[in-house]
Design a protein around this motif. Structure first.
Motif, PDB file in Angstrom:
ATOM      1  N   TRP A 178      34.895  30.712  47.220  1.00 17.31           N
ATOM      2  CA  TRP A 178      35.477  31.584  46.189  1.00 17.31           C
ATOM      3  C   TRP A 178      34.545  32.768  46.043  1.00 17.31           C
ATOM      4  O   TRP A 178      33.411  32.621  45.595  1.00 17.31           O
ATOM      5  N   ILE A 179      34.999  33.943  46.411  1.00 19.38           N
ATOM      6  CA  ILE A 179      34.121  35.109  46.410  1.00 19.38           C
ATOM      7  C   ILE A 179      34.684  36.167  45.467  1.00 19.38           C
ATOM      8  O   ILE A 179      35.834  36.585  45.612  1.00 19.38           O
ATOM      9  N   ARG A 180      33.862  36.578  44.509  1.00 14.57           N
ATOM     10  CA  ARG A 180      34.298  37.655  43.614  1.00 14.57           C
ATOM     11  C   ARG A 180      33.219  38.716  43.508  1.00 14.57           C
ATOM     12  O   ARG A 180      32.086  38.426  43.120  1.00 14.57           O
ATOM     13  N   GLY A 181      33.580  39.915  43.862  1.00 11.91           N
ATOM     14  CA  GLY A 181      32.728  41.058  43.576  1.00 11.91           C
ATOM     15  C   GLY A 181      31.555  41.245  44.522  1.00 11.91           C
ATOM     16  O   GLY A 181      31.419  40.577  45.543  1.00 11.91           O
ATOM     17  N   ALA A 182      30.706  42.205  44.131  1.00 12.23           N
ATOM     18  CA  ALA A 182      29.559  42.599  44.947  1.00 12.23           C
ATOM     19  C   ALA A 182      28.414  41.627  44.715  1.00 12.23           C
ATOM     20  O   ALA A 182      27.504  41.878  43.924  1.00 12.23           O
ATOM     21  N   VAL A 183      28.453  40.502  45.421  1.00 18.64           N
ATOM     22  CA  VAL A 183      27.427  39.466  45.244  1.00 18.64           C
ATOM     23  C   VAL A 183      26.111  39.955  45.840  1.00 18.64           C
ATOM     24  O   VAL A 183      26.084  40.892  46.639  1.00 18.64           O
ATOM     25  N   PRO A 184      24.991  39.315  45.454  1.00 19.98           N
ATOM     26  CA  PRO A 184      23.701  39.751  45.987  1.00 19.98           C
ATOM     27  C   PRO A 184      23.656  39.709  47.516  1.00 19.98           C
ATOM     28  O   PRO A 184      24.277  38.840  48.143  1.00 19.98           O
ATOM     29  N   LEU A 205      29.534  34.293  35.125  1.00 19.59           N
ATOM     30  CA  LEU A 205      28.952  35.269  36.053  1.00 19.59           C
ATOM     31  C   LEU A 205      29.937  36.380  36.353  1.00 19.59           C
ATOM     32  O   LEU A 205      31.126  36.130  36.499  1.00 19.59           O
ATOM     33  N   ALA A 206      29.449  37.609  36.465  1.00 20.34           N
ATOM     34  CA  ALA A 206      30.322  38.734  36.799  1.00 20.34           C
ATOM     35  C   ALA A 206      30.679  38.690  38.284  1.00 20.34           C
ATOM     36  O   ALA A 206      31.816  38.912  38.667  1.00 20.34           O
ATOM     37  N   GLN A 207      29.657  38.417  39.107  1.00 19.84           N
ATOM     38  CA  GLN A 207      29.895  38.254  40.537  1.00 19.84           C
ATOM     39  C   GLN A 207      29.726  36.779  40.876  1.00 19.84           C
ATOM     40  O   GLN A 207      28.829  36.123  40.328  1.00 19.84           O
ATOM     41  N   THR A 208      30.577  36.270  41.750  1.00 20.49           N
ATOM     42  CA  THR A 208      30.484  34.835  42.043  1.00 20.49           C
ATOM     43  C   THR A 208      30.684  34.560  43.522  1.00 20.49           C
ATOM     44  O   THR A 208      31.526  35.174  44.173  1.00 20.49           O
ATOM     45  N   PHE A 209      29.904  33.634  44.032  1.00 24.80           N
ATOM     46  CA  PHE A 209      30.154  33.056  45.351  1.00 24.80           C
ATOM     47  C   PHE A 209      30.047  31.556  45.156  1.00 24.80           C
ATOM     48  O   PHE A 209      28.959  31.012  45.021  1.00 24.80           O
ATOM     49  N   ALA A 231      34.220  43.815  39.079  1.00 24.33           N
ATOM     50  CA  ALA A 231      33.151  42.991  39.653  1.00 24.33           C
ATOM     51  C   ALA A 231      32.421  43.726  40.769  1.00 24.33           C
ATOM     52  O   ALA A 231      31.588  43.145  41.461  1.00 24.33           O
ATOM     53  N   THR A 236      25.896  32.016  44.352  1.00 28.74           N
ATOM     54  CA  THR A 236      25.872  33.467  44.212  1.00 28.74           C
ATOM     55  C   THR A 236      24.510  34.027  44.636  1.00 28.74           C
ATOM     56  O   THR A 236      24.428  35.044  45.325  1.00 28.74           O
TER      57      THR A 236
END
Lengths: 717, 182
Positions: A271-277, B136-140, A78, B95
């Motif tokens: 919940w945070i996953r990966g390099a978000v914008p 989604l690959a990236q998630t907030f 991610a 996100t």
């Protein structure tokens, strides 16, 4: 080194005890916590929820390599960078070097105990990077140059006036000590920090292996800003935060806020996953997974359950020692019961050495732990390790090894002591003053004299009248019952005979070994366990009854543990454990609820004190109340009935008498407020403590063992 | 379900507002937003063409250059993916950064929720959470329950420390029945 350490520790205790405002704050918090926690769990099955967390956490601990690999794979897919730091130094070096490479001057942080653990702020400051704490409590203690005194509420030890003073220095004007105003000042002062910072650092409450994401459970909203505004986000995550799936994460979320602050859920779960914008591009996300002693903890057969901890802080909230001295005394970085264990593994046994002995062993923490960690047992184990490393003290070692193991010698010495005490007892049963350097011991509670003749020497003269007894039971008296309160033995025979039970007193019984075990001398405790197992099973009794719950735990739990690997003794210890039963449960369960003891009119208003090891060890608390009510007494509940009285064996004599004294003061106040004329209990240790405190304070309330109150009714009905 | 959600929301200091019509909704926002309102691109807001209607009602709307303007705004308006009745929680897939800026920086957060998207509890929400992760690959993802709060000074509950001081959930049936959009 160790003497100097002890002196510094004692000085911290003295300072805390001289701050009544601290005790007042922590007591009020503890009372409010119990109510809100109960409300939050209403309609939920706490036992089932905690079993679920324990099982899930154990699964992760036992297969942590796989879950770590899975988490890392998914997080990197991610767009995160994952770094596994084996030590605090490695974690600091990684984060500091990243900040330097990116030219970061200011870091904003949301609350992270892991960053406190590794002293990250210090490492950043040394590299010329300013670290700004944004959690309100963390910011307050950062301004004060202190460390958190609670894992969830870092500044709980401070009052609004102190906060106003700190904030005034920041703003350069006088800030009034009004809480809403101070909160507004923090909002305004910290806001620009989020916008200016080049890096945001957060912790994580959960790391989800199947997604590679983290979850943050927060109330203030600062973590959302810290993880959104700066271009770089560093999440510092202890590897014990791993869970397998989203559903497992939900298990933690369902319990943590309820157990931490009595909230159904916090204001925010992110919940945070990966390099978000982030702005025109993507966030640079670094996840620093921190080991720093956690793998060692996972491999420790006695201590590994501590890795289940979800950092709710409840073990502090209910701890009488914490409520008395606070987290700056009863903690290193991590505080309270879990703090003792984590300190030993994360910061070294040396830093936990004093704390290991500061636990009074009341098991209040065990009862509320949401992960089912038997904190007390683990702390006792660490005490043993420390006893092996540093010794249990020359005096204690002599008594345990050379006297207690030799029963005849030990008991002869106590008999002799009963003669030697004559000058101070003046023939009375209570010692109100002791001379010279012993004076401190009777300053706040009178002490009972050792009986002229112990129960064991009186036994042959006790006439038992039971035709066709329904049971033959052996009585394990324990030292206090035997040598200090032999009259309780007479009461026990009177009551049990009345119920058709014959009682024997195996003369070879010795001390249960708890004083040695709790001081860290496992070897002596094992020798005593063997002696007692042999003595108590010799007459093949139907049951072994006890009047001391600490002895009960020794017979039911500790002997089995101590003798597990001794082929000759293991099965016998199991057998003894199975037939050992506390006297009030015995009467209720085996003697038809003690109907034969039922009395008439309410003659006395009685309040009941739950002994720690009886309620939270043996699980007995309904039974004595039932018996007392049936005996014709009016039962009134005191506040905090199951809070420790501060006895704790040698805790109140030698290791921490000043803390014990304060805890007793709370108990006496609760007893008095109940309006009862008598306080009943089922432990001779509590009896010594509470009776001594009431006597010294000149209170008219009498303290009695339940068996004594039951015996009084016989012949009256 | 709506009743349970509203009760739980009010218990944590949130405000629930029934908006029968989009007109009612615009009126409420115009009346309760004292300054600029951040409007991130949420499908339910776009479906009602809220930016245009709000401007027509005299509201200062921010719908671009969010990083620059959001810190000065007095309110943010977002949609809601779905809500959880047991705890009074709104779930907002945030996100896209403008949604986060609108719901973290301004002192007031207005959230538009179609009451048909209220589920009972976290157990029912679980599969939805899983679906969001799958899309989604990236998630907030944000679970938001009431306004920002702290009890860090003398344990006194105080509202509005770093995040919104007010959370208004605007219940308006018919704006969205898709749990995957806000």
């Amino acid at each position: 080194m160790s003497k100097q350490r002890t002196r510094a520790y004692k000085a911290r205790i003295d300072k805390a005890l001289a701050t009544p405002r601290l005790q007042d704050t922590l007591h009020r918090f503890a009372d409010a916590y119990l109510i809100s926690r109960e409300n939050a769990f209403a309609g939920h099955d706490f036992a089932a929820l905690r079993a679920g967390i324990a099982a899930m956490k154990d699964e992760v601990r036992d297969n942590r390599e796989e879950y770590l690999a899975q988490f890392t794979r998914n997080a990197e897919a991610a767009g995160a960078k994952v770094y596994l730091a084996r030590t605090a130094a490695e974690a600091n070096a990684y984060i500091v070097s990243l900040a330097r490479q990116r030219g970061v001057k200011l870091v904003v942080k949301s609350k992270s105990m892991a960053s406190e653990e590794i002293h990250l702020n210090h490492a950043l400051e040394e590299a010329g990077v300013k670290a700004l704490e944004t959690d309100l409590g963390e910011w307050i203690i950062q301004l004060a140059g202190q460390r958190p005194s609670h894992m969830v509420m870092p500044a709980i030890h401070m009052v609004k006036e102190e906060v106003a003073e700190l904030f005034s220095k920041v703003t350069g004007q006088v800030e009034p000590a009004e809480i809403p105003h101070l909160v507004q000042v923090a909002r305004e002062q910290l806001r620009q920090g989020y916008l200016d910072a080049g890096m945001g650092i957060s912790g994580a409450n959960i790391a989800v292996a199947e997604t590679g994401g983290i979850a943050l459970i927060t109330n203030e909203g600062n973590a959302r800003l810290v993880t959104t505004l700066p271009k770089i986000h560093v999440a510092l995550v202890g590897i014990e935060k791993l869970v397998p799936t989203l559903e497992d994460a939900q298990k933690v979320i369902d319990v943590l806020p309820k157990n931490a602050t009595g909230q159904l859920i916090t204001s925010y779960v992110s919940w945070i996953r990966g390099a978000v914008p982030c702005g025109d591009g993507s966030k640079e996300l670094h996840i620093v997974l921190l080991d720093n002693g956690r793998s060692a903890l996972a491999e420790s057969p006695h201590c590994k359950d501590a890795l289940r901890c979800i950092k709710c802080g409840a073990c502090a909230n209910v701890c009488p020692v914490y409520q008395t001295v606070g987290g700056h005394v009863f903690g290193h970085i991590y505080i309270s019961a879990i703090g003792i264990i984590l300190t030993a593994f994360f910061h070294g046994l040396e830093n936990a050495a004093e704390l290991v002995r500061a636990c009074i062993g009341c098991r209040a923490c065990v009862a509320v732990c949401p992960s089912g960690i038997d904190l007390e047992s683990i702390i006792l184990h660490l005490r043993e390790v420390l006893g092996e490393e540093e010794g249990v003290g020359a005096g204690k070692a002599l008594v345990f090894k050379h006297i207690m193991r030799n029963r005849a010698l030990f008991h002869t010495m106590i008999r002799t002591a009963s003669l030697l005490q004559k000058p101070v007892t003046r023939g009375e049963r209570t010692i109100r003053h002791l001379p010279l350097f012993f004076a401190g011991l009777t300053e706040w509670r009178s002490l009972p004299a050792i009986a002229d003749k112990p129960l064991r020497d009186q036994w042959a003269g006790i006439v038992q009248k039971v035709e066709k007894p329904r049971y033959q039971v052996a009585f394990f008296a324990g030292c206090l019952n035997d040598f200090v309160y032999p009259e309780l033995g007479h009461d026990l025979v009177k009551v049990l005979n009345h119920l058709g039970v014959a009682v024997s007193f195996p003369q070879e019984q010795n001390c249960c070994g708890v004083p040695a075990l709790y001081s860290g001398d496992r070897e002596t405790a094992t020798v005593l366990a063997e002696q007692n197992v042999a003595a108590l099973l010799a007459g093949n009794p139907d049951f072994v009854v006890t009047t001391c719950p600490t002895c009960t735990m020794a017979l039911q739990r500790d002997f089995v543990d101590l003798l597990r690997d001794h082929p000759r003794w293991a099965a016998q210890a199991e057998r003894l454990s199975a037939i050992t039963i506390d006297i009030s449960r015995f009467i209720v369960e085996k003697c038809a609820g003690g109907q034969a003891l039922a009395g008439r009119a309410a003659t006395e208003k009685v309040t009941y004190h739950d002994s720690c090891h009886l309620k939270r060890g043996a699980g007995v608390w309904r039974e004595p109340r039932q018996l007392l009510a049936a005996s014709g007494r009016e039962l009134v509940e005191m506040a905090h009935a199951d809070r420790c009285c501060g006895f704790g064996g040698s805790y109140s004599f030698t290791s921490h008498p000043d803390i014990a004294r304060h805890i007793l003061g709370d108990k006496v106040a609760d007893i008095e407020k109940s309006g009862a004329s008598c306080v009943a209990m089922d432990c001779p240790g509590c009896l010594m403590q509470i009776r001594g405190g009431l006597d010294k304070q000149g209170k008219s309330v009498r303290a009695a063992h339940t068996i004594q109150l039951l015996a009084e009714m016989i012949g009256k009905g | 379900m709506t009743g349970a959600f509203v009760a739980a929301l009010e218990k944590v200091g949130g405000v629930a507002v029934n908006c029968d019509t989009p007109k009612h909704l615009v009126g409420y926002l115009a009346e309760n937003a004292p300054g600029a309102v951040v409007l991130p691109p949420c499908p339910s807001l776009q479906r009602l063409d809220l930016a245009r209607h709000l401007r027509a009602a005299g509201v200062d709307v921010i719908d671009d250059d969010f990083r620059r303007h959001a810190p000065m705004a007095t309110a943010g308006l977002t949609g809601v993916n779905f809500a959880i009745a047991a705890t009074g929680t709104i779930v907002l897939e945030s996100t896209a950064e403008p949604i986060r800026l609108a719901s973290t920086l301004p002192p007031i957060h207005f959230a538009l929720l179609d009451p048909r998207k209220i589920v009972a509890d976290s157990a029912v929400a679980g599969p939805l959470l899983r679906r969001m992760h799958a899309r989604l690959a990236q998630t907030f993802l944000a679970y938001i329950t009431g306004p920002s709060r702290t009890a860090d000074i003398e344990r006194v509950l105080t509202i509005g420390v770093h995040g919104p001081k007010e959370l208004h959930v605007l219940l308006c049936e018919g704006v969205s029945d898709d749990f995957m959009e806000s």
